[in-house]
Design a protein around this motif. Structure first.
Motif, PDB file in Angstrom:
ATOM      1  N   VAL A  59       0.852  -1.194   0.000  1.00 54.03           N
ATOM      2  CA  VAL A  59       0.000   0.000   0.000  1.00 54.03           C
ATOM      3  C   VAL A  59       0.887   1.243   0.000  1.00 54.03           C
ATOM      4  CG1 VAL A  59      -1.777   1.312   1.211  1.00 54.03           C
ATOM      5  CG2 VAL A  59      -1.848  -1.203   1.215  1.00 54.03           C
ATOM      6  N   LEU A  60       0.731   2.072  -1.026  1.00 52.76           N
ATOM      7  CA  LEU A  60       1.428   3.347  -1.114  1.00 52.76           C
ATOM      8  C   LEU A  60       0.518   4.431  -0.548  1.00 52.76           C
ATOM      9  CD1 LEU A  60       3.514   5.458  -2.149  1.00 52.76           C
ATOM     10  CD2 LEU A  60       2.350   5.339  -4.380  1.00 52.76           C
ATOM     11  N   ALA A 117      10.251   3.752  -8.822  1.00 51.25           N
ATOM     12  CA  ALA A 117      11.512   3.040  -9.043  1.00 51.25           C
ATOM     13  C   ALA A 117      11.231   1.604  -9.472  1.00 51.25           C
ATOM     14  CB  ALA A 117      12.348   3.048  -7.766  1.00 51.25           C
ATOM     15  N   ASP A 118      12.044   1.075 -10.356  1.00 48.66           N
ATOM     16  CA  ASP A 118      11.820  -0.264 -10.898  1.00 48.66           C
ATOM     17  C   ASP A 118      11.688  -1.313  -9.810  1.00 48.66           C
ATOM     18  OD1 ASP A 118      11.880   0.714 -13.454  1.00 48.66           O
ATOM     19  OD2 ASP A 118      13.983   0.196 -13.820  1.00 48.66           O
ATOM     20  N   SER A 119      12.401  -1.142  -8.729  1.00 48.32           N
ATOM     21  CA  SER A 119      12.394  -2.138  -7.656  1.00 48.32           C
ATOM     22  C   SER A 119      11.178  -2.011  -6.739  1.00 48.32           C
ATOM     23  CB  SER A 119      13.662  -2.003  -6.814  1.00 48.32           C
ATOM     24  OG  SER A 119      13.749  -0.707  -6.229  1.00 48.32           O
ATOM     25  N   VAL A 120      10.380  -0.944  -6.942  1.00 49.05           N
ATOM     26  CA  VAL A 120       9.295  -0.646  -6.006  1.00 49.05           C
ATOM     27  C   VAL A 120       7.918  -0.742  -6.651  1.00 49.05           C
ATOM     28  CG1 VAL A 120       8.277   1.153  -4.533  1.00 49.05           C
ATOM     29  CG2 VAL A 120      10.759   0.824  -4.584  1.00 49.05           C
ATOM     30  N   ARG A 121       7.765  -0.157  -7.828  1.00 45.63           N
ATOM     31  CA  ARG A 121       6.413   0.059  -8.349  1.00 45.63           C
ATOM     32  C   ARG A 121       5.615  -1.216  -8.571  1.00 45.63           C
ATOM     33  NH1 ARG A 121       8.048   2.663 -14.200  1.00 45.63           N
ATOM     34  NH2 ARG A 121       9.271   0.914 -14.996  1.00 45.63           N
ATOM     35  N   GLY A 122       6.287  -2.307  -8.883  1.00 44.24           N
ATOM     36  CA  GLY A 122       5.585  -3.565  -9.094  1.00 44.24           C
ATOM     37  C   GLY A 122       5.045  -4.187  -7.821  1.00 44.24           C
ATOM     38  N   THR A 123       5.461  -3.676  -6.674  1.00 44.84           N
ATOM     39  CA  THR A 123       5.001  -4.227  -5.392  1.00 44.84           C
ATOM     40  C   THR A 123       3.745  -3.531  -4.885  1.00 44.84           C
ATOM     41  OG1 THR A 123       6.286  -2.687  -4.006  1.00 44.84           O
ATOM     42  CG2 THR A 123       7.408  -4.676  -4.789  1.00 44.84           C
ATOM     43  N   ILE A 124       3.333  -2.445  -5.533  1.00 44.05           N
ATOM     44  CA  ILE A 124       2.220  -1.629  -5.035  1.00 44.05           C
ATOM     45  C   ILE A 124       0.900  -2.108  -5.631  1.00 44.05           C
ATOM     46  CG2 ILE A 124       1.257   0.706  -4.953  1.00 44.05           C
ATOM     47  CD1 ILE A 124       4.178   1.727  -5.224  1.00 44.05           C
ATOM     48  N   HIS A 125      -0.052  -2.492  -4.778  1.00 40.63           N
ATOM     49  CA  HIS A 125      -1.374  -2.910  -5.273  1.00 40.63           C
ATOM     50  C   HIS A 125      -2.464  -1.884  -4.958  1.00 40.63           C
ATOM     51  CE1 HIS A 125      -2.666  -4.018  -1.188  1.00 40.63           C
ATOM     52  NE2 HIS A 125      -1.554  -4.733  -1.062  1.00 40.63           N
ATOM     53  N   THR A 126      -2.203  -0.960  -4.020  1.00 41.37           N
ATOM     54  CA  THR A 126      -3.190   0.051  -3.643  1.00 41.37           C
ATOM     55  C   THR A 126      -2.487   1.376  -3.386  1.00 41.37           C
ATOM     56  OG1 THR A 126      -4.629  -1.596  -2.595  1.00 41.37           O
ATOM     57  CG2 THR A 126      -4.977   0.699  -1.962  1.00 41.37           C
ATOM     58  N   VAL A 127      -3.113   2.466  -3.853  1.00 37.27           N
ATOM     59  CA  VAL A 127      -2.622   3.815  -3.560  1.00 37.27           C
ATOM     60  C   VAL A 127      -3.680   4.531  -2.730  1.00 37.27           C
ATOM     61  CG1 VAL A 127      -1.935   6.054  -4.494  1.00 37.27           C
ATOM     62  CG2 VAL A 127      -1.244   3.951  -5.671  1.00 37.27           C
ATOM     63  N   ILE A 128      -3.266   5.155  -1.641  1.00 36.85           N
ATOM     64  CA  ILE A 128      -4.157   5.950  -0.800  1.00 36.85           C
ATOM     65  C   ILE A 128      -3.588   7.367  -0.715  1.00 36.85           C
ATOM     66  CG2 ILE A 128      -5.149   6.269   1.490  1.00 36.85           C
ATOM     67  CD1 ILE A 128      -4.926   3.250   1.910  1.00 36.85           C
ATOM     68  N   ILE A 129      -4.387   8.337  -1.162  1.00 36.61           N
ATOM     69  CA  ILE A 129      -3.990   9.744  -1.037  1.00 36.61           C
ATOM     70  C   ILE A 129      -4.715  10.283   0.186  1.00 36.61           C
ATOM     71  CG2 ILE A 129      -3.855  11.971  -2.205  1.00 36.61           C
ATOM     72  CD1 ILE A 129      -4.210  10.421  -4.853  1.00 36.61           C
ATOM     73  N   SER A 130      -3.980  10.426   1.304  1.00 37.58           N
ATOM     74  CA  SER A 130      -4.609  10.676   2.592  1.00 37.58           C
ATOM     75  C   SER A 130      -4.819  12.156   2.903  1.00 37.58           C
ATOM     76  CB  SER A 130      -3.768  10.054   3.713  1.00 37.58           C
ATOM     77  OG  SER A 130      -2.455  10.601   3.720  1.00 37.58           O
ATOM     78  N   GLY A 131      -4.181  13.045   2.151  1.00 34.72           N
ATOM     79  CA  GLY A 131      -4.336  14.479   2.370  1.00 34.72           C
ATOM     80  C   GLY A 131      -4.253  15.222   1.058  1.00 34.72           C
ATOM     81  N   THR A 142      -4.445  -1.935  -8.316  1.00 31.98           N
ATOM     82  CA  THR A 142      -5.842  -2.157  -8.714  1.00 31.98           C
ATOM     83  C   THR A 142      -6.752  -0.995  -8.351  1.00 31.98           C
ATOM     84  OG1 THR A 142      -6.301  -3.335  -6.651  1.00 31.98           O
ATOM     85  CG2 THR A 142      -5.607  -4.656  -8.555  1.00 31.98           C
ATOM     86  N   LYS A 143      -6.348  -0.155  -7.393  1.00 32.50           N
ATOM     87  CA  LYS A 143      -7.212   0.984  -7.043  1.00 32.50           C
ATOM     88  C   LYS A 143      -6.399   2.137  -6.488  1.00 32.50           C
ATOM     89  CE  LYS A 143      -8.516  -0.725  -2.417  1.00 32.50           C
ATOM     90  NZ  LYS A 143      -9.650  -0.967  -1.513  1.00 32.50           N
ATOM     91  N   ILE A 144      -6.947   3.340  -6.710  1.00 33.42           N
ATOM     92  CA  ILE A 144      -6.376   4.568  -6.167  1.00 33.42           C
ATOM     93  C   ILE A 144      -7.480   5.235  -5.357  1.00 33.42           C
ATOM     94  CG2 ILE A 144      -5.334   6.804  -6.670  1.00 33.42           C
ATOM     95  CD1 ILE A 144      -4.350   5.654  -9.321  1.00 33.42           C
ATOM     96  N   ASP A 145      -7.330   5.260  -4.048  1.00 38.67           N
ATOM     97  CA  ASP A 145      -8.318   5.875  -3.165  1.00 38.67           C
ATOM     98  C   ASP A 145      -7.902   7.303  -2.822  1.00 38.67           C
ATOM     99  OD1 ASP A 145      -9.860   3.574  -3.063  1.00 38.67           O
ATOM    100  OD2 ASP A 145      -8.880   2.809  -1.250  1.00 38.67           O
ATOM    101  N   GLY A 146      -8.906   8.190  -2.749  1.00 38.95           N
ATOM    102  CA  GLY A 146      -8.632   9.575  -2.365  1.00 38.95           C
ATOM    103  C   GLY A 146      -8.139  10.434  -3.495  1.00 38.95           C
ATOM    104  N   ILE A 147      -8.448  10.052  -4.730  1.00 38.06           N
ATOM    105  CA  ILE A 147      -7.940  10.832  -5.864  1.00 38.06           C
ATOM    106  C   ILE A 147      -8.547  12.233  -5.882  1.00 38.06           C
ATOM    107  CG2 ILE A 147      -9.654  10.148  -7.605  1.00 38.06           C
ATOM    108  CD1 ILE A 147      -7.191   9.806  -9.511  1.00 38.06           C
ATOM    109  N   HIS A 148      -9.671  12.410  -5.182  1.00 35.61           N
ATOM    110  CA  HIS A 148     -10.264  13.748  -5.083  1.00 35.61           C
ATOM    111  C   HIS A 148      -9.356  14.706  -4.307  1.00 35.61           C
ATOM    112  CE1 HIS A 148     -11.454  11.619  -1.405  1.00 35.61           C
ATOM    113  NE2 HIS A 148     -11.450  12.800  -0.829  1.00 35.61           N
ATOM    114  N   ASN A 149      -8.364  14.163  -3.593  1.00 34.58           N
ATOM    115  CA  ASN A 149      -7.425  15.006  -2.849  1.00 34.58           C
ATOM    116  C   ASN A 149      -6.320  15.586  -3.727  1.00 34.58           C
ATOM    117  OD1 ASN A 149      -8.497  14.895  -0.197  1.00 34.58           O
ATOM    118  ND2 ASN A 149      -7.721  12.801   0.031  1.00 34.58           N
ATOM    119  N   LEU A 150      -6.288  15.196  -5.003  1.00 37.71           N
ATOM    120  CA  LEU A 150      -5.289  15.753  -5.918  1.00 37.71           C
ATOM    121  C   LEU A 150      -5.806  17.061  -6.503  1.00 37.71           C
ATOM    122  CD1 LEU A 150      -3.795  12.892  -8.128  1.00 37.71           C
ATOM    123  CD2 LEU A 150      -2.685  14.160  -6.298  1.00 37.71           C
ATOM    124  N   ASP A 151      -5.125  18.146  -6.236  1.00 34.36           N
ATOM    125  CA  ASP A 151      -5.461  19.442  -6.824  1.00 34.36           C
ATOM    126  C   ASP A 151      -4.566  19.657  -8.035  1.00 34.36           C
ATOM    127  OD1 ASP A 151      -5.800  22.084  -7.536  1.00 34.36           O
ATOM    128  OD2 ASP A 151      -5.724  22.866  -5.494  1.00 34.36           O
TER     129      ASP A 151
END
Length: 336
Positions: free
Chosen positions: A22-23, A40-54, A74-83
């Protein structure tokens, strides 16, 4: 000033964490693009969920590649927090997020974007996209070629945004690049395309380019539903057009292009499996306002997604009628 911008940039880049796939991105401001550590190549493949908390304020070219290549997300939560109201470059922002299944763009602000090339390309698991609210007036300057290219699972695309300003800005672009080129290429499962009277093209001009719309899945030609003549998704009653002729119909110089928003489907229609589930009967005290969300159970969309949140169902296109009845007297009312 430059040092201050770098300091702010570093502040937000340090406010992230990755735990158990979880990112989580905290709030802050990113003023310019620099390689993001979660890509980063060594990181991005390990992420299954993104949470934008602020709230994250992106500026200038900071949105470029922001989520690119998160192939197992598979999902990006909190995308409404992106201005993104101050963003000028959104190149490949979500490109290659091949397992992402949903993307809510209802609060996305693209009013200052000059570059939207490949922004949603390669989202091969997305089944529906609604970009009708996006302001693309300035995006013609650098274009949005390959915008949806390779979205091979896309069934429904609401493309009813206004392209008139886009075409004008394409005429002033620095190199007259083909701004629309291949925007709709390789959409092999597309069966529902929504176009507004202001969704216009100019495929015969090299600096605008051909969006390369293909045939709908299971058919050769596109046909207008023509709901005003009693047409439905499964039984359309409008005229039929080849992909090339449909783009020509919406040519910016064609005075005979449609004057209302139209839904386009395969020539023989589609098997409409959308459905709304709700409580069949419901009683309320006299004088109490009826709230349709209290009887709503779920919405099954055209692309077979099941939505159980009432507000999300409205965003997905569900409409409610007959709910504004007088409750000061007893009676029976029908809500659809």
């Amino acid at each position: 000033h430059t040092a201050y911008r770098r300091q702010r940039q570093m502040c937000i880049r340090d406010r992230y964490k990755i735990e158990d796939g979880v990112l989580t991105l905290g709030g802050g401001t990113i003023s310019e693009y620099s390689p993001y550590p979660w890509l980063a190549d060594s990181v991005r493949g390990t992420i299954h969920t993104v949470i934008i908390s602020g709230k994250i304020i992106l500026k200038d070219d900071a949105a470029r590649y922001f989520f690119k290549g998160l192939s197992n997300t598979t999902k990006i939560d909190g995308i409404h927090n992106l201005d993104t109201s101050e963003v000028t470059d959104m190149d490949s922002m979500f490109e290659g997020d091949s397992t992402l299944t949903r993307l809510d763009l209802s609060n996305f602000n693209t009013s200052n974007a000059l570059n939207m090339r490949s922004m949603f390309a390669g989202l091969s698991s997305i089944t529906a996209l609604d970009v009708s609210n996006l302001n693309i007036d300035k995006a013609g300057f650098l274009g949005m070629s390959n915008l949806f290219a390779g979205d091979t699972s896309l069934v429904l695309l609401n493309l009813s945004f206004d392209t008139r300003g886009f075409i004008k800005s394409a005429e002033t672009g620095p190199s007259k690049i083909p701004a629309f080129q291949s925007m709709l290429s390789a959409l092999t499962n597309l069966t529902v395309l929504i176009l507004s009277p202001n969704t216009l093209f100019k495929a015969d001009e090299s600096f605008v380019g051909n969006p390369n719309l293909g045939s709908p899945a299971g058919s050769t030609n596109w046909r207008a539903v023509a709901a005003d003549r009693g047409g439905t998704l499964s039984n359309p009653k409008g005229l039929s057009y080849s992909p090339t002729d449909l783009i020509a119909l919406y040519h910016v110089d064609n005075a005979s292009h449609p004057t209302k928003t139209e839904i386009w489907v395969p020539e023989n229609g589609i098997n409409d499996q959308s459905a709304i589930s709700a409580q069949p009967t419901y009683s309320i005290p006299v004088g109490t306002k009826f709230d349709p969300s209290t009887v709503f159970i779920s919405l099954t969309t055209l692309d077979k997604q099941i939505i159980t949140n009432y507000q999300d169902a409205l965003k997905a296109g569900m409409t409610v009628s007959g709910d504004q009845f007088d409750t000061n007297n007893t009676g029976t009312h029908t809500v659809t």
